[in-house]
Design an enzyme around this catalytic site. Structure first.
Site, PDB file in Angstrom:
ATOM      1  N   ASP A  43      -0.020 -39.347  12.355  1.00 10.77           N
ATOM      2  CA  ASP A  43      -0.197 -40.771  11.665  1.00 10.77           C
ATOM      3  C   ASP A  43       1.183 -41.514  11.417  1.00 10.77           C
ATOM      4  O   ASP A  43       1.369 -42.584  11.557  1.00 10.77           O
ATOM      5  CB  ASP A  43      -0.881 -40.585  10.395  1.00 10.77           C
ATOM      6  CG  ASP A  43      -2.153 -39.863  10.542  1.00 10.77           C
ATOM      7  OD1 ASP A  43      -2.809 -39.901  11.812  1.00 10.77           O
ATOM      8  OD2 ASP A  43      -2.692 -39.392   9.638  1.00 10.77           O
TER       9      ASP A  43
ATOM     10  N   ALA B 171     -10.948 -44.065   5.897  1.00 11.30           N
ATOM     11  CA  ALA B 171     -11.709 -44.491   6.820  1.00 11.30           C
ATOM     12  C   ALA B 171     -11.212 -44.029   8.123  1.00 11.30           C
ATOM     13  O   ALA B 171     -11.717 -44.137   9.144  1.00 11.30           O
ATOM     14  CB  ALA B 171     -11.600 -45.908   6.844  1.00 11.30           C
TER      15      ALA B 171
ATOM     16  N   ASP C 283      -2.562 -32.589  16.609  1.00  8.85           N
ATOM     17  CA  ASP C 283      -1.112 -32.484  16.155  1.00  8.85           C
ATOM     18  C   ASP C 283      -0.564 -31.420  15.425  1.00  8.85           C
ATOM     19  O   ASP C 283       0.581 -30.952  15.561  1.00  8.85           O
ATOM     20  CB  ASP C 283      -0.913 -33.989  15.396  1.00  8.85           C
ATOM     21  CG  ASP C 283      -1.644 -34.279  14.363  1.00  8.85           C
ATOM     22  OD1 ASP C 283      -2.500 -33.292  13.736  1.00  8.85           O
ATOM     23  OD2 ASP C 283      -1.254 -35.039  13.527  1.00  8.85           O
TER      24      ASP C 283
END
Ligand code: GLA
Length: 389
Positions: free
Chosen positions: A171, A122, A37
């Site tokens: 994200d 995570a 990205d």
């Protein structure tokens, strides 16, 4: 109790009245297209059901009060006068407020409670989920609407400028604009998106190794800088603009490490575009192979995998019902993802969890931030929302 009802109950307990709004923003799992990205390339993530929720109401003042119930913390600041502080959950809120104010939006003070079930550190984008939920909260109380793309750009600004992490836009984009039942091919240069349906007989399983990143954000910025170095050597603006033949032509002049970093990004972009085509053809087998190749490239060329991630991926890949598996997100620790035959997804999850614990996790020295390893079969969910009912 669902998280929605939980934040409402927490709100009522604190403020003795029901909230005016409830907002939600999901975490994500990336199927393929890793560390592409910030190279202006392609990614193929899906939003998941794990999400951050805020119950809130406008408070007719210039103050923002927010209880982070999962951290037993409560923070407040004045919208007319605030500064960046030491890292804490409220910094995401301040960062979003600052960017909206810089862009000329009139903000209204509010009070609320936040809770979520996206595990932190995570690789499932808990911070983007917080940013996108906060963005929805400001929109709900202040009465303006901005596009999911713009909201995502604001979230990236918070990461890059407020928190000084050079992350890309994947994200925030998927948390803001996820579509139920689909992954999204995102062109991180134009921000154009295309829907990619999951292959019919497949399911996505998130495999949380229980390991957590420890002080590795420096490694992320290091990879960002290595990619910039590759661009200078190849004479391109971003690695998105390079292909393998350009890379081979310059192989002699490139530091071998920089060569491998560039080879990962260039080949990963190609795999991601192919992956989207395989999804359109409903070809789970080929998609799984691309995921396996992605893992090898991240492990060997980009060097962002980790021991626990490699273990769980190998165990998953050895199961008959697995089409493919790879680490997901920034890497080093946290989660991997597998594409499996849907009918046997639960049996797969149980077997892999058991084998991973026995073969690796239970015997390793425990680390400060360890969590419990878990596998969950997940479905692609809707992006950030203001709930009206
Ligand atoms: C983190 C970053 C994203 C992306 C991934 C790697 O999740 O926040 O922008 O770079 O790592 O693909």
């Amino acid at each position: 109790m669902s998280l929605k009802h939980y934040v409402i109950a927490q709100f009522i307990e604190r403020f003795h009245t029901p909230p005016t709004f409830v907002v939600r923003a999901p975490g994500r799992v990336n199927l393929i297209g890793e560390h592409t990205d910030y190279n202006d390339g392609f990614v193929l993530p899906m939003a998941i059901e794990h999400a951050v929720w805020i119950a809130l109401r406008p408070n007719a003042t210039r103050t923002l009060n927010l209880a982070f119930v999962d951290f037993a913390q409560h923070s407040s600041f004045n919208l007319d006068q605030f500064e960046r502080g030491a890292f804490a959950p409220i910094e995401y809120v301040k960062g979003m407020a600052q960017k909206l104010l810089d862009d000329g939006y009139e903000l209204v003070g509010w009070e609320g409670v936040m809770s979520g079930n996206v595990p932190a550190g995570a690789g499932l984008s808990s911070s983007a989920a917080v940013e996108m939920a906060v963005g929805q909260a400001f929109q709900a109380v202040s009465g303006f609407r901005i596009s999911p793309h713009q909201l995502a750009q604001h979230g990236q600004w918070v990461e890059n400028e407020w928190l000084k992490l050079k992350s890309g836009i994947m994200d925030q984009m998927i948390s803001a604009s996820g579509v139920e039942g689909h992954a999204l091919l995102i062109d991180c240069r134009s921000l154009a998106t295309q829907l990619a349906p999951l292959p019919t007989h497949s399911a996505v399983v998130i495999m949380d190794t229980g390991t957590r990143r420890n002080l590795v954000d420096g490694k992320y910025n290091e990879r960002f800088n290595e990619c910039a170095q590759a661009c200078r050597a190849l004479g391109v603006n971003k690695l998105r603009d390079a292909d393998l033949s350009l890379l081979e032509n310059h192989a002699g002049q490139l530091d071998p490490l920089i060569y491998r970093r560039a080879r990962h990004v260039i080949s990963e972009n190609a795999r991601t575009l192919q992956a989207c085509e395989t999804m359109r053809r409903d070809d789970a087998t080929q998609l799984g192979q691309l995921m396996n190749a992605s893992h090898a490239s991240l492990r060997d060329d980009f060097e962002v995998s980790g021991e626990a991630l490699n273990e769980i991926v190998e165990i998953a890949q050895a199961q008959a019902e697995c089409f493919g598996a790879r680490m997901t997100g920034g890497g080093f620790a946290g989660c991997a993802v597998a594409l499996v035959n849907r009918e046997h997804a639960n049996a797969f999850a149980e077997r892999v969890l058991h084998t991973y614990r026995e073969a690796y996790f239970n015997d390793r020295p425990s680390m400060p931030n360890d969590a419990t390893p878990q596998l969950y079969v997940c479905t692609p969910s809707q992006g950030a929302q203001i709930l009206t009912d």
